[in-house]
Write an enzyme that holds these catalytic residues in place. Structure first.
Site, PDB file in Angstrom:
ATOM      1  N   HIS A   8       7.796   2.393   0.330  1.00  0.00           N
ATOM      2  CA  HIS A   8       6.891   3.087   1.707  1.00  0.00           C
ATOM      3  C   HIS A   8       7.745   1.880   2.923  1.00  0.00           C
ATOM      4  CE1 HIS A   8       4.103   5.110  -0.963  1.00  0.00           C
ATOM      5  NE2 HIS A   8       3.499   3.589  -2.072  1.00  0.00           N
ATOM      6  N   TRP A  15      -7.339   5.473   2.515  1.00  0.00           N
ATOM      7  CA  TRP A  15      -6.082   5.765   2.961  1.00  0.00           C
ATOM      8  C   TRP A  15      -5.614   7.112   3.438  1.00  0.00           C
ATOM      9  CZ3 TRP A  15      -2.311   2.915   1.386  1.00  0.00           C
ATOM     10  CH2 TRP A  15      -2.906   1.627  -0.218  1.00  0.00           C
ATOM     11  N   ASP A  65       3.990   1.169   6.587  1.00  0.00           N
ATOM     12  CA  ASP A  65       4.468   2.766   5.069  1.00  0.00           C
ATOM     13  C   ASP A  65       5.520   3.535   5.656  1.00  0.00           C
ATOM     14  OD1 ASP A  65       3.980   4.401   3.079  1.00  0.00           O
ATOM     15  OD2 ASP A  65       1.608   3.159   3.192  1.00  0.00           O
ATOM     16  N   TYR A 108     -11.203   4.061  -4.520  1.00  0.00           N
ATOM     17  CA  TYR A 108     -10.857   5.079  -3.283  1.00  0.00           C
ATOM     18  C   TYR A 108     -11.729   5.527  -2.916  1.00  0.00           C
ATOM     19  CZ  TYR A 108      -5.882   3.444  -4.153  1.00  0.00           C
ATOM     20  OH  TYR A 108      -5.069   2.730  -4.193  1.00  0.00           O
ATOM     21  N   ASP A 143       3.590  -1.070  -4.432  1.00  0.00           N
ATOM     22  CA  ASP A 143       3.713  -0.251  -4.591  1.00  0.00           C
ATOM     23  C   ASP A 143       4.393   0.938  -4.971  1.00  0.00           C
ATOM     24  OD1 ASP A 143       2.738  -0.382  -3.054  1.00  0.00           O
ATOM     25  OD2 ASP A 143       1.683   1.984  -2.904  1.00  0.00           O
ATOM     26  N   GLU A 144       4.389   1.816  -5.998  1.00  0.00           N
ATOM     27  CA  GLU A 144       5.431   2.681  -5.736  1.00  0.00           C
ATOM     28  C   GLU A 144       6.844   2.873  -5.525  1.00  0.00           C
ATOM     29  OE1 GLU A 144       1.691   6.029  -5.515  1.00  0.00           O
ATOM     30  OE2 GLU A 144       2.303   5.561  -3.722  1.00  0.00           O
ATOM     31  N   ASP A 159     -11.046   7.610  -0.270  1.00  0.00           N
ATOM     32  CA  ASP A 159     -10.490   8.828   0.848  1.00  0.00           C
ATOM     33  C   ASP A 159     -10.400  10.327  -0.026  1.00  0.00           C
ATOM     34  OD1 ASP A 159      -8.562   7.321  -0.796  1.00  0.00           O
ATOM     35  OD2 ASP A 159      -7.323   8.773  -0.523  1.00  0.00           O
TER      36      ASP A 159
HETATM   37  C1  ACM Z   1      -1.442   2.644  -2.766  1.00  0.00           C
HETATM   38  O1  ACM Z   1      -2.358   4.019  -3.653  1.00  0.00           O
HETATM   39  N1  ACM Z   1      -0.295   3.268  -3.853  1.00  0.00           N
HETATM   40  C2  ACM Z   1      -1.988   1.769  -3.601  1.00  0.00           C
END
Ligand code: ACM
Ligand code: ZN
Length: 486
Positions: free
Chosen positions: A196, A392, A129, A353, A259-260, A355
């Site tokens: 990332h 995360w 990342d 999620y 992603d992103e 976190d």
């Molecule tokens: C992500 O939470 N960016 C997959």
């Protein structure tokens, strides 16, 4: 009558009368059978006063029977029962981000032991990342010298000046993969591209559109510099690095992120624009689809399949059959994907999620969320492979905190992945989880205390806001909004 406490809740339990003597556990008989009802993961477990009999079609099924038995044995009195149990979904995963903060091999093993107890069968390991590359590379040692290190931590309001980093050696990775395999857990590594990728670009700026030297990030966020899809050199590098990494992971599946990935650089890059024209593509989203397809093709050549995050669907040109992991998908592209007969995994960020604080995502919210996303046609439900709970770690920098955040929510997701809908009941789950908590603690994993699982609604808003006030980087949010408008 004394009931059994097992998580995930078994799908069929018959109480046959009487109590099991402790000596029965010295008389455990295991048989491999051929019973179509049990499939590849199911088992039958019969507890009688003086013996225990386990049957399954596979070694994995026998292992799950033993995991059920391990939980049953922890009770003071154990009623005689017959448990016949098969999972609802084939994919039951947990994700660990070891890039933002790493965990030691010993800590990961504790987590894996607990996951095995809960019949998870997949460990999605997030290893590359913006904040660090965490796999040893012998082909690209500079990646470990530079890309695995950052100049401190600036996550939210937490600032640490000390250099942070490291990577898992090939031996450590093999050790973890083997440890998981013994527990019937498949390790799916994630090598996130094209976004990332600051850790890669910090080492090899020529892989980005602007060739600019940038530093491994110390903050969380979505960053504009991503791999340049227009340069042949980029795919060549990805193939070489992937080719090396693949050797460490026997899993047939590899996660390649997606992603992103902001398109701001690609829009201004002559090479990316030339590639779009050369391939006759409509836009940058299609360029991501093409780039991803090339990597999927490469993986296929190595006998592997890919999983990608749901953003990879935006270009509309992802190869059919690719597994898509849904996390944030307002346009419901993943639902359309499943309805077209393609596999998806549900890891909806708002529910799964782990976190996020319990104020925002109480246990009940996680537990009561349906693994089958709304909009998937009943006849297409079989394309929902299962569920995954990500952890995360931007804000999760100690193993104690990680366990507190993960449990019992990981266990809730494990149960939703295993147990049939009609048997799922959150209050009942909470009681059973409470009963097995000592066993989980014995593994070195300390769940959140019960009074924090479901804060009352009056407390939730304040708690959520204070979490975000402390953790959110407002400059990052402003930048993300600016990028979304572009
Ligand atoms: C992500 O939470 N960016 C997959
Ligand atoms: Zn470019």
């Amino acid at each position: 009558m004394q009931k059994i406490n097992v998580v995930p809740r078994p799908n069929a339990v018959t109480y046959t009368g009487g109590i099991v003597c402790q000596t029965a556990f010295d008389n455990v008989f295991e048989y491999t059978v051929s019973d179509p009802k049990l499939g590849g993961e199911g088992y039958c477990l019969k507890l009688e006063p003086s013996c225990v009999t386990i049957t399954a079609n596979t070694a994995k099924g026998l292992f799950y029977a033993r995991k059920t038995l391990e939980q049953l044995k922890a009770a003071e009195t154990i009623p005689c029962v017959t448990v016949e149990d098969t999972p609802r979904f084939s994919y039951r995963g947990f994700m660990l981000d070891s890039t933002r903060h790493m965990q030691s091999v010993e800590e990961i093993k504790k987590l894996v032991d607990t996951a095995a107890l809960l019949k998870f069968n997949t460990f999605h390991w997030h290893l590359s990342d913006d904040q660090g590359f965490r796999i040893e590379s012998e082909k690209f040692p500079e990646l470990n010298e530079k890309g695995s290190w950052r100049e401190g931590d600036d996550f939210g309001s937490r600032h640490v000046a000390e250099r942070y980093g490291g990577y898992y050696t090939k031996e450590e990775i093999k050790d973890i993969v083997a440890y998981c395999a013994e527990r019937f857990i498949e390790v799916i590594p994630e090598f996130d591209v094209p976004g990332h990728t600051t850790a890669l670009i910090s080492t090899y700026p020529q892989l980005s559109c602007r060739n600019e030297q940038i530093a491994v990030k110390t903050k969380q966020g979505i960053f504009e510099d991503i791999l340049c899809a227009g340069k042949d050199e980029t795919l060549k590098f990805v193939y070489e690095l992937l080719g090396e990494i693949i050797e460490l992971f026997p899993s047939e599946i590899f996660h390649i992120g997606g992603d992103e990935a902001p398109k701001i650089r690609w829009k201004e890059c002559p090479e990316c624009q030339a590639k779009i024209r050369e391939l006759g593509l409509e836009n940058e989203e299609e360029l991501q689809g093409w780039f991803t397809s090339k990597i999927i093709e490469f993986l296929a050549g190595k006998g592997k399949k890919a999983i990608v995050w749901n953003e990879s669907l935006a270009g509309g040109n992802l190869p059919e059959g690719t597994a898509v992991q849904m996390w944030m998908d307002p346009k419901k592209n993943s639902v359309t994907w499943a309805n077209r007969g393609n596999p998806i995994i549900n890891s909806d960020f708002y529910h799964y999620y782990c976190d996020y604080p319990y104020y925002m995502t109480p246990l009940k919210k996680t537990y009561n969320f349906s693994p089958v996303p709304k909009g998937v046609a009943p006849i297409m439900e079989r394309f929902v492979l299962g569920v995954e709970c990500p952890m995360w770690t931007e804000h999760v920098y100690s193993f104690e905190w990680l366990c507190y955040m993960a449990f019992p929510r990981f266990a809730a997701v494990a149960e939703r992945g295993w147990t049939k809908q009609r048997l799922c009941d959150c209050a009942d789950f909470e009681n059973r989880f409470t009963a097995i908590m000592p066993l989980i603690k014995e593994k070195g994993v300390y769940p959140a205390p019960k009074n924090e699982w479901n804060y009352n609604p009056a407390k939730r808003l304040g708690g959520t806001l204070s979490f975000f006030a402390d953790k959110i980087d407002f400059e990052l949010v402003a930048n993300s909004l600016k990028n979304m408008k572009k």
